[in-house]
Design a protein around this motif. Structure first.
Motif, PDB file in Angstrom:
ATOM      1  N   ALA A  24       0.833  -1.204   0.000  1.00  0.00           N
ATOM      2  CA  ALA A  24       0.000   0.000   0.000  1.00  0.00           C
ATOM      3  C   ALA A  24       0.866   1.253   0.000  1.00  0.00           C
ATOM      4  O   ALA A  24       0.589   2.210  -0.728  1.00  0.00           O
ATOM      5  CB  ALA A  24      -0.939   0.005   1.194  1.00  0.00           C
ATOM      6  N   ALA A  25       1.942   1.255   0.794  1.00  0.00           N
ATOM      7  CA  ALA A  25       2.833   2.417   0.842  1.00  0.00           C
ATOM      8  C   ALA A  25       3.463   2.669  -0.526  1.00  0.00           C
ATOM      9  O   ALA A  25       3.559   3.825  -0.968  1.00  0.00           O
ATOM     10  CB  ALA A  25       3.916   2.203   1.897  1.00  0.00           C
ATOM     11  N   THR A  26       3.858   1.617  -1.207  1.00  0.00           N
ATOM     12  CA  THR A  26       4.454   1.770  -2.534  1.00  0.00           C
ATOM     13  C   THR A  26       3.400   2.231  -3.539  1.00  0.00           C
ATOM     14  O   THR A  26       3.668   3.102  -4.373  1.00  0.00           O
ATOM     15  CB  THR A  26       5.111   0.448  -2.984  1.00  0.00           C
ATOM     16  OG1 THR A  26       6.045   0.042  -1.965  1.00  0.00           O
ATOM     17  CG2 THR A  26       5.857   0.615  -4.283  1.00  0.00           C
ATOM     18  N   GLY A  27       2.210   1.652  -3.467  1.00  0.00           N
ATOM     19  CA  GLY A  27       1.114   2.107  -4.320  1.00  0.00           C
ATOM     20  C   GLY A  27       0.770   3.563  -4.058  1.00  0.00           C
ATOM     21  O   GLY A  27       0.493   4.331  -4.985  1.00  0.00           O
ATOM     22  N   ASN A  28       0.822   3.972  -2.775  1.00  0.00           N
ATOM     23  CA  ASN A  28       0.554   5.368  -2.423  1.00  0.00           C
ATOM     24  C   ASN A  28       1.575   6.299  -3.068  1.00  0.00           C
ATOM     25  O   ASN A  28       1.223   7.378  -3.552  1.00  0.00           O
ATOM     26  CB  ASN A  28       0.587   5.554  -0.901  1.00  0.00           C
ATOM     27  CG  ASN A  28      -0.576   4.891  -0.201  1.00  0.00           C
ATOM     28  OD1 ASN A  28      -1.549   4.481  -0.826  1.00  0.00           O
ATOM     29  ND2 ASN A  28      -0.475   4.763   1.108  1.00  0.00           N
ATOM     30  N   LEU A  29       2.826   5.876  -3.062  1.00  0.00           N
ATOM     31  CA  LEU A  29       3.874   6.677  -3.696  1.00  0.00           C
ATOM     32  C   LEU A  29       3.579   6.852  -5.186  1.00  0.00           C
ATOM     33  O   LEU A  29       3.659   7.966  -5.723  1.00  0.00           O
ATOM     34  CB  LEU A  29       5.237   6.022  -3.491  1.00  0.00           C
ATOM     35  CG  LEU A  29       6.409   6.686  -4.204  1.00  0.00           C
ATOM     36  CD1 LEU A  29       6.617   8.111  -3.706  1.00  0.00           C
ATOM     37  CD2 LEU A  29       7.676   5.857  -4.021  1.00  0.00           C
ATOM     38  N   LEU A  85      -6.497   2.565  -6.725  1.00  0.00           N
ATOM     39  CA  LEU A  85      -5.414   3.056  -7.579  1.00  0.00           C
ATOM     40  C   LEU A  85      -5.451   2.388  -8.950  1.00  0.00           C
ATOM     41  O   LEU A  85      -5.343   3.056  -9.985  1.00  0.00           O
ATOM     42  CB  LEU A  85      -4.054   2.811  -6.909  1.00  0.00           C
ATOM     43  CG  LEU A  85      -2.821   3.120  -7.754  1.00  0.00           C
ATOM     44  CD1 LEU A  85      -2.825   4.561  -8.254  1.00  0.00           C
ATOM     45  CD2 LEU A  85      -1.558   2.819  -6.958  1.00  0.00           C
ATOM     46  N   SER A  86      -5.631   1.083  -8.958  1.00  0.00           N
ATOM     47  CA  SER A  86      -5.672   0.354 -10.221  1.00  0.00           C
ATOM     48  C   SER A  86      -6.843   0.812 -11.095  1.00  0.00           C
ATOM     49  O   SER A  86      -6.687   1.051 -12.293  1.00  0.00           O
ATOM     50  CB  SER A  86      -5.774  -1.147  -9.936  1.00  0.00           C
ATOM     51  OG  SER A  86      -5.802  -1.877 -11.132  1.00  0.00           O
ATOM     52  N   VAL A 119       1.434  -5.852  -9.911  1.00  0.00           N
ATOM     53  CA  VAL A 119       2.388  -5.808  -8.792  1.00  0.00           C
ATOM     54  C   VAL A 119       1.777  -5.280  -7.497  1.00  0.00           C
ATOM     55  O   VAL A 119       2.420  -5.343  -6.448  1.00  0.00           O
ATOM     56  CB  VAL A 119       3.646  -4.983  -9.158  1.00  0.00           C
ATOM     57  CG1 VAL A 119       4.405  -5.638 -10.289  1.00  0.00           C
ATOM     58  CG2 VAL A 119       3.296  -3.545  -9.493  1.00  0.00           C
ATOM     59  N   LEU A 120       0.561  -4.779  -7.540  1.00  0.00           N
ATOM     60  CA  LEU A 120      -0.069  -4.208  -6.348  1.00  0.00           C
ATOM     61  C   LEU A 120      -0.609  -5.256  -5.381  1.00  0.00           C
ATOM     62  O   LEU A 120      -0.975  -4.914  -4.256  1.00  0.00           O
ATOM     63  CB  LEU A 120      -1.234  -3.295  -6.760  1.00  0.00           C
ATOM     64  CG  LEU A 120      -0.924  -1.845  -7.083  1.00  0.00           C
ATOM     65  CD1 LEU A 120      -2.157  -1.148  -7.643  1.00  0.00           C
ATOM     66  CD2 LEU A 120      -0.385  -1.103  -5.879  1.00  0.00           C
ATOM     67  N   PHE A 121      -0.677  -6.509  -5.811  1.00  0.00           N
ATOM     68  CA  PHE A 121      -1.363  -7.521  -5.006  1.00  0.00           C
ATOM     69  C   PHE A 121      -0.474  -8.721  -4.738  1.00  0.00           C
ATOM     70  O   PHE A 121       0.394  -9.063  -5.530  1.00  0.00           O
ATOM     71  CB  PHE A 121      -2.657  -7.945  -5.708  1.00  0.00           C
ATOM     72  CG  PHE A 121      -3.590  -6.789  -5.910  1.00  0.00           C
ATOM     73  CD1 PHE A 121      -4.426  -6.375  -4.882  1.00  0.00           C
ATOM     74  CD2 PHE A 121      -3.608  -6.089  -7.105  1.00  0.00           C
ATOM     75  CE1 PHE A 121      -5.270  -5.278  -5.046  1.00  0.00           C
ATOM     76  CE2 PHE A 121      -4.440  -4.996  -7.284  1.00  0.00           C
ATOM     77  CZ  PHE A 121      -5.272  -4.588  -6.248  1.00  0.00           C
ATOM     78  N   LEU A 132      -8.275  -7.022 -12.337  1.00  0.00           N
ATOM     79  CA  LEU A 132      -7.777  -5.647 -12.431  1.00  0.00           C
ATOM     80  C   LEU A 132      -6.647  -5.525 -13.446  1.00  0.00           C
ATOM     81  O   LEU A 132      -6.547  -4.526 -14.158  1.00  0.00           O
ATOM     82  CB  LEU A 132      -7.326  -5.147 -11.060  1.00  0.00           C
ATOM     83  CG  LEU A 132      -8.445  -4.899 -10.059  1.00  0.00           C
ATOM     84  CD1 LEU A 132      -7.893  -4.596  -8.676  1.00  0.00           C
ATOM     85  CD2 LEU A 132      -9.355  -3.771 -10.528  1.00  0.00           C
ATOM     86  N   ALA A 133      -5.794  -6.539 -13.532  1.00  0.00           N
ATOM     87  CA  ALA A 133      -4.730  -6.534 -14.538  1.00  0.00           C
ATOM     88  C   ALA A 133      -5.300  -6.769 -15.931  1.00  0.00           C
ATOM     89  O   ALA A 133      -4.760  -6.273 -16.931  1.00  0.00           O
ATOM     90  CB  ALA A 133      -3.676  -7.592 -14.202  1.00  0.00           C
TER      91      ALA A 133
END
Length: 195
Positions: A24-29, A85-86, A119-121, A132-133
């Motif tokens: 989540a932190a990386t997705g937030n970035l 995000l996706s 990569v989000l999951f 989603l992909a």
């Protein structure tokens, strides 16, 4: 050393993107980088293709608050932020493809959208990740050459410039996504070749 106002803004940015879940932190970035680039996109288009389409270009700003909201949603529930995000990334790409026209190359952003969803999951979240992909792929297959006329039509040379700009941008965001998510993987202390 950074000036105090810039340091405070950078600190806010990091604190807002932070999340106990590293995904989540990386997705937030990623969401905040996309949000911060959003206000400049109409200017890039105007520089490359002229400002005649400017009133319509301002509609690209609609995604800005959506991307900005992702970290707040991720604080409520990590998975909710990542799903959002996706969906926003894919929805924004489809909308901007219609807005600027398929010849502009905006559709190329469907590739990093698919990559981002992949990569989000985590492996145990594949039932969420796969649709989603697949959504950007489905959007391309169903909508390519079927968007209808955009509100402003550019000249062929302008579309060529937009295509180059968007191809470069899609490549850069793909590299950025790969780099920030690669940080989540720790390298072993020794590699097989060192043994």
């Amino acid at each position: 050393m950074l000036p105090a106002p810039l340091t405070r803004n950078t600190g806010w940015f990091r604190a807002y993107a932070d999340n106990p879940d590293p995904l989540a932190a990386t997705g937030n970035l990623v969401a905040l980088v996309l949000a911060s680039n959003g206000p400049f996109y109409p200017l890039y288009v105007a520089l490359v293709a002229g400002s005649r389409g400017m009133p319509w270009l301002l509609l690209t700003l609609l995604s800005f608050p959506c991307f900005l909201a992702v970290p707040a949603l991720a604080r409520i529930h990590s998975q909710l932020g990542r799903i959002t995000l996706s969906l926003i990334a894919t929805g924004n790409t489809v909308f901007c493809t219609w807005l600027l026209g398929a010849p502009s190359g905006v559709e190329l952003f469907l590739l990093p959208c698919a990559m981002l969803a992949s990569v989000l999951f985590r492996p145990n979240e594949r039932l969420i990740m796969l649709p989603l992909a697949g959504l950007p792929v489905a959007a391309y297959l169903l909508l390519h050459d079927r968007y209808g006329p955009p509100p402003h039509i550019y000249q062929a040379a302008e579309y060529a410039g937009l295509f180059s700009m968007n191809a470069f941008s899609a490549a850069m965001i793909s590299i950025f996504i790969g780099m920030v998510f690669a940080r989540l993987f720790r390298e072993p202390a020794t590699s097989p070749s060192d043994v």
